[in-house]
Write a protein that holds these residues in place. Sequence first.
Motif, PDB file in Angstrom:
ATOM      1  N   ASP A  29     -11.969  50.469 -10.983  1.00  0.00           N
ATOM      2  CA  ASP A  29     -10.788  50.950 -10.281  1.00  0.00           C
ATOM      3  C   ASP A  29     -11.190  51.440  -8.894  1.00  0.00           C
ATOM      4  O   ASP A  29     -12.126  52.212  -8.739  1.00  0.00           O
ATOM      5  N   THR A  30     -10.454  50.993  -7.873  1.00  0.00           N
ATOM      6  CA  THR A  30     -10.746  51.365  -6.490  1.00  0.00           C
ATOM      7  C   THR A  30      -9.465  51.888  -5.842  1.00  0.00           C
ATOM      8  O   THR A  30      -8.391  51.309  -6.035  1.00  0.00           O
ATOM      9  N   THR A  31      -9.574  52.953  -5.097  1.00  0.00           N
ATOM     10  CA  THR A  31      -8.425  53.478  -4.366  1.00  0.00           C
ATOM     11  C   THR A  31      -8.304  52.712  -3.050  1.00  0.00           C
ATOM     12  O   THR A  31      -9.189  52.784  -2.198  1.00  0.00           O
ATOM     13  N   ALA A  32      -7.202  51.983  -2.888  1.00  0.00           N
ATOM     14  CA  ALA A  32      -7.005  51.169  -1.690  1.00  0.00           C
ATOM     15  C   ALA A  32      -6.358  51.979  -0.572  1.00  0.00           C
ATOM     16  O   ALA A  32      -6.762  51.880   0.577  1.00  0.00           O
ATOM     17  N   ALA A  33      -5.373  52.795  -0.908  1.00  0.00           N
ATOM     18  CA  ALA A  33      -4.691  53.586   0.116  1.00  0.00           C
ATOM     19  C   ALA A  33      -4.122  54.840  -0.524  1.00  0.00           C
ATOM     20  O   ALA A  33      -3.704  54.831  -1.685  1.00  0.00           O
ATOM     21  N   LYS A  34      -4.109  55.915   0.250  1.00  0.00           N
ATOM     22  CA  LYS A  34      -3.534  57.164  -0.224  1.00  0.00           C
ATOM     23  C   LYS A  34      -2.682  57.730   0.903  1.00  0.00           C
ATOM     24  O   LYS A  34      -3.194  58.111   1.951  1.00  0.00           O
ATOM     25  N   GLU A  39      -0.498  57.007  -4.211  1.00  0.00           N
ATOM     26  CA  GLU A  39      -1.849  56.444  -4.186  1.00  0.00           C
ATOM     27  C   GLU A  39      -1.799  55.018  -4.717  1.00  0.00           C
ATOM     28  O   GLU A  39      -1.191  54.752  -5.749  1.00  0.00           O
ATOM     29  N   LEU A  40      -2.440  54.110  -4.010  1.00  0.00           N
ATOM     30  CA  LEU A  40      -2.479  52.708  -4.409  1.00  0.00           C
ATOM     31  C   LEU A  40      -3.879  52.403  -4.934  1.00  0.00           C
ATOM     32  O   LEU A  40      -4.862  52.553  -4.214  1.00  0.00           O
ATOM     33  N   THR A  41      -3.967  52.005  -6.192  1.00  0.00           N
ATOM     34  CA  THR A  41      -5.265  51.667  -6.771  1.00  0.00           C
ATOM     35  C   THR A  41      -5.310  50.176  -7.080  1.00  0.00           C
ATOM     36  O   THR A  41      -4.301  49.561  -7.407  1.00  0.00           O
ATOM     37  N   VAL A  42      -6.499  49.635  -6.957  1.00  0.00           N
ATOM     38  CA  VAL A  42      -6.716  48.213  -7.207  1.00  0.00           C
ATOM     39  C   VAL A  42      -7.780  48.082  -8.291  1.00  0.00           C
ATOM     40  O   VAL A  42      -8.801  48.764  -8.245  1.00  0.00           O
ATOM     41  N   GLU A  44     -10.593  45.845  -9.768  1.00  0.00           N
ATOM     42  CA  GLU A  44     -11.439  44.720  -9.418  1.00  0.00           C
ATOM     43  C   GLU A  44     -12.329  44.377 -10.600  1.00  0.00           C
ATOM     44  O   GLU A  44     -12.887  45.270 -11.218  1.00  0.00           O
TER      45      GLU A  44
END
Length: 72
Positions: A29-34, A39-42, A44
């Motif tokens: 799990d990666t935080t793309a934008a906050k 919070e937007l998580t991606v 991968e």
Amino acid sequence: MNGIRIFAITAIVAGILALGYGGFSYTKDTTAAKVGPMELTVKEQETVNIPVWAGVAAIAIGGIALVAGGKR
């Protein structure tokens, strides 16, 4: 069963699994934008390839440890 034999058997089994599967994958799990409270998580998917030489080396080391550990 002593520690050397357990290590040897574990190394042999790990080497066989490495040769059989060739690698493994996991999800990260990666935080793309906050932005403020949002919070937007991606998610991968990462793949780890295990080289053939590593599997063969694990089997060889396990075999040597098994033979050397039994000669006490």
